[in-house]
Design a protein around this motif. Structure first.
Motif, mmCIF file in Angstrom:
data_model
loop_
_atom_site.group_PDB
_atom_site.id
_atom_site.type_symbol
_atom_site.label_atom_id
_atom_site.label_comp_id
_atom_site.label_asym_id
_atom_site.label_seq_id
_atom_site.Cartn_x
_atom_site.Cartn_y
_atom_site.Cartn_z
ATOM 1 N N ASN A 90 -49.678 19.575 28.920
ATOM 2 C CA ASN A 90 -50.741 19.680 29.912
ATOM 3 C C ASN A 90 -52.022 19.147 29.288
ATOM 4 O OD1 ASN A 90 -52.036 20.308 32.313
ATOM 5 N ND2 ASN A 90 -52.518 22.398 31.686
ATOM 6 N N GLU A 91 -52.707 18.276 30.042
ATOM 7 C CA GLU A 91 -53.914 17.635 29.527
ATOM 8 C C GLU A 91 -55.126 18.024 30.352
ATOM 9 O OE1 GLU A 91 -51.995 13.460 29.419
ATOM 10 O OE2 GLU A 91 -53.799 13.302 28.194
ATOM 11 N N ASP A 92 -56.265 18.146 29.655
ATOM 12 C CA ASP A 92 -57.531 18.362 30.339
ATOM 13 C C ASP A 92 -58.606 17.720 29.490
ATOM 14 O OD1 ASP A 92 -59.414 21.287 31.549
ATOM 15 O OD2 ASP A 92 -59.729 19.129 31.768
ATOM 16 N N GLY A 93 -58.944 16.478 29.836
ATOM 17 C CA GLY A 93 -59.958 15.766 29.062
ATOM 18 C C GLY A 93 -59.519 15.536 27.632
ATOM 19 N N ARG A 94 -60.317 16.029 26.692
ATOM 20 C CA ARG A 94 -59.998 15.831 25.268
ATOM 21 C C ARG A 94 -58.944 16.798 24.760
ATOM 22 N NH1 ARG A 94 -63.583 17.142 21.764
ATOM 23 N NH2 ARG A 94 -64.845 18.499 23.121
ATOM 24 N N PHE A 95 -58.551 17.752 25.587
ATOM 25 C CA PHE A 95 -57.637 18.812 25.162
ATOM 26 C C PHE A 95 -56.246 18.616 25.765
ATOM 27 C CE2 PHE A 95 -60.979 21.297 23.270
ATOM 28 C CZ PHE A 95 -62.102 20.959 24.000
ATOM 29 N N THR A 96 -55.232 18.694 24.919
ATOM 30 C CA THR A 96 -53.847 18.610 25.360
ATOM 31 C C THR A 96 -53.061 19.727 24.698
ATOM 32 O OG1 THR A 96 -53.994 16.197 25.532
ATOM 33 C CG2 THR A 96 -51.788 17.163 25.505
ATOM 34 N N VAL A 97 -52.273 20.438 25.487
ATOM 35 C CA VAL A 97 -51.400 21.467 24.923
ATOM 36 C C VAL A 97 -49.961 20.991 25.068
ATOM 37 C CG1 VAL A 97 -51.439 22.782 27.089
ATOM 38 C CG2 VAL A 97 -50.712 23.884 24.975
ATOM 39 N N PHE A 98 -49.194 21.136 23.988
ATOM 40 C CA PHE A 98 -47.785 20.772 23.967
ATOM 41 C C PHE A 98 -46.963 22.041 23.761
ATOM 42 C CE2 PHE A 98 -48.157 16.185 23.756
ATOM 43 C CZ PHE A 98 -49.409 15.975 23.199
ATOM 44 N N LEU A 99 -45.870 22.144 24.507
ATOM 45 C CA LEU A 99 -44.995 23.301 24.390
ATOM 46 C C LEU A 99 -43.586 22.848 24.027
ATOM 47 C CD1 LEU A 99 -44.374 26.339 24.754
ATOM 48 C CD2 LEU A 99 -44.003 25.861 27.182
ATOM 49 N N ASN A 100 -43.054 23.404 22.955
ATOM 50 C CA ASN A 100 -41.678 23.141 22.541
ATOM 51 C C ASN A 100 -40.913 24.459 22.639
ATOM 52 O OD1 ASN A 100 -39.268 22.816 21.100
ATOM 53 N ND2 ASN A 100 -40.169 21.333 19.690
ATOM 54 N N LYS A 101 -40.225 24.651 23.767
ATOM 55 C CA LYS A 101 -39.582 25.936 24.022
ATOM 56 C C LYS A 101 -38.449 26.213 23.046
ATOM 57 C CE LYS A 101 -39.024 24.967 28.422
ATOM 58 N NZ LYS A 101 -40.006 23.871 28.598
ATOM 59 N N ALA B 55 -38.210 25.401 19.991
ATOM 60 C CA ALA B 55 -38.775 25.813 18.706
ATOM 61 C C ALA B 55 -39.706 27.001 18.849
ATOM 62 C CB ALA B 55 -39.514 24.651 18.059
ATOM 63 N N LYS B 56 -39.963 27.432 20.069
ATOM 64 C CA LYS B 56 -40.928 28.500 20.354
ATOM 65 C C LYS B 56 -42.263 28.172 19.660
ATOM 66 C CE LYS B 56 -37.701 32.309 21.153
ATOM 67 N NZ LYS B 56 -36.432 31.695 20.758
ATOM 68 N N HIS B 57 -42.756 27.018 19.968
ATOM 69 C CA HIS B 57 -43.953 26.518 19.305
ATOM 70 C C HIS B 57 -44.841 25.809 20.317
ATOM 71 C CE1 HIS B 57 -46.366 24.713 16.055
ATOM 72 N NE2 HIS B 57 -46.353 23.624 16.795
ATOM 73 N N LEU B 58 -46.146 26.061 20.210
ATOM 74 C CA LEU B 58 -47.071 25.258 20.998
ATOM 75 C C LEU B 58 -48.221 24.814 20.119
ATOM 76 C CD1 LEU B 58 -49.222 27.381 23.440
ATOM 77 C CD2 LEU B 58 -47.543 28.461 21.981
ATOM 78 N N SER B 59 -48.846 23.737 20.545
ATOM 79 C CA SER B 59 -49.953 23.196 19.775
ATOM 80 C C SER B 59 -51.051 22.724 20.722
ATOM 81 C CB SER B 59 -49.488 22.056 18.873
ATOM 82 O OG SER B 59 -48.947 21.008 19.638
ATOM 83 N N LEU B 60 -52.249 22.765 20.212
ATOM 84 C CA LEU B 60 -53.420 22.284 20.941
ATOM 85 C C LEU B 60 -53.978 21.093 20.178
ATOM 86 C CD1 LEU B 60 -55.652 22.674 23.150
ATOM 87 C CD2 LEU B 60 -56.864 24.076 21.465
ATOM 88 N N HIS B 61 -54.105 19.954 20.883
ATOM 89 C CA HIS B 61 -54.673 18.757 20.283
ATOM 90 C C HIS B 61 -56.055 18.516 20.885
ATOM 91 C CE1 HIS B 61 -50.659 16.846 18.822
ATOM 92 N NE2 HIS B 61 -50.580 18.168 18.835
ATOM 93 N N ILE B 62 -57.007 18.256 20.019
ATOM 94 C CA ILE B 62 -58.368 17.937 20.474
ATOM 95 C C ILE B 62 -58.695 16.545 19.942
ATOM 96 C CG2 ILE B 62 -60.773 18.649 20.512
ATOM 97 C CD1 ILE B 62 -59.866 21.458 19.655
ATOM 98 N N VAL B 63 -58.906 15.610 20.888
ATOM 99 C CA VAL B 63 -59.179 14.227 20.492
ATOM 100 C C VAL B 63 -60.274 13.618 21.377
ATOM 101 C CG1 VAL B 63 -58.207 11.934 20.116
ATOM 102 C CG2 VAL B 63 -56.735 13.938 19.884
#
Lengths: 112, 115
Positions: free
Chosen positions: A57-68, A70-78
């Motif tokens: 899911n993306e919102d401007g400079r922020f993107t969240v990735f979900l890997n179900k 691996a039960k892992h999520l990450s937040l990217h700020i670019v």
């Protein structure tokens, strides 16, 4: 038993580069995930969310990735900006109800 | 719009005492939730109030109680304070209890220290 873990207490990133904040969870029932940002002396503010039916899911400079799997999520700020310096919390819930389970937070420092 | 306000900002109490924290929701919001954030940890959900009733509750003992007033403001009461109750107490408001949890707004918190 920490169901939501943010293993990096702090992260330092150069201005203009990508910031990647990570979060792991253990409860496979979680289906809604959120990121909050908190400045000193202020309450957390909602940043971005993702439901388990999506993997990005993306919102401007922020993107969240979900890997179900691996039960892992990450937040990217670019790109990262000085104003992004704050504590970032990952949180999860079963359904989008209010009983969120929060991680301990990661302090992001953006260096000029 | 003043947003969510909380009082007092800081509070120091002694073990065994009782404390009351106050919260005024964002204008137009009718639902209030309370969270406890211990040092170095994320917030933990205590309970939520809507229509002057407790609607949801987290894993907190009965020493933690609350109240919501007709103007939607809310109080959090903690009895028989323990050292472990020292924390930042956050209040959050939202439009209705069915609103997505991401649409709640947080106040700056009350820092409670129990000696």
């Amino acid at each position: 038993d920490q169901q939501v873990k943010q293993n990096s207490p702090s992260l330092s990133v150069q201005e203009g580069r990508i910031s990647i904040l990570n979060c792991d969870y253990t409860n496979s029932m979680f289906d809604y995930f959120l990121w909050y940002k908190k400045y000193p002396a202020e309450g957390p503010t909602f940043l971005i969310s993702i439901s388990s039916i999506k993997d990005k899911n993306e919102d401007g400079r922020f993107t969240v990735f979900l890997n179900k799997s691996a039960k892992h999520l990450s937040l990217h700020i670019v790109p990262s900006q000085p104003g992004d310096s704050a504590v970032y919390f990952c949180a999860a819930s079963v359904g989008s109800n209010y009983q969120l389970i929060w991680g301990a937070g990661t302090k992001l420092i953006i260096k000029p | 719009d003043a947003g969510v306000t909380q009082s007092p900002t800081h509070l120091i109490k002694t073990r065994g005492q009782q404390v009351t924290l106050r919260c005024s929701p964002k204008s137009g919001h009718d639902t209030v939730s309370w969270y406890q954030q211990a040092l170095g940890q994320g917030p933990q959900f205590i309970f939520q109030y809507y229509e002057e009733e407790e609607r949801q509750r987290g894993n907190f003992p009965d020493r933690f109680s609350g109240h919501q007033f007709p103007n939607y403001s809310s109080e959090l009461n903690v009895n028989a304070l323990l050292l472990g109750d020292s924390a930042l107490y956050l209040c959050a408001s939202s439009l209705t209890p069915g609103t997505s949890v991401g649409e709640q707004f947080f106040g700056p918190g009350t820092r409670l220290t129990v000696l």
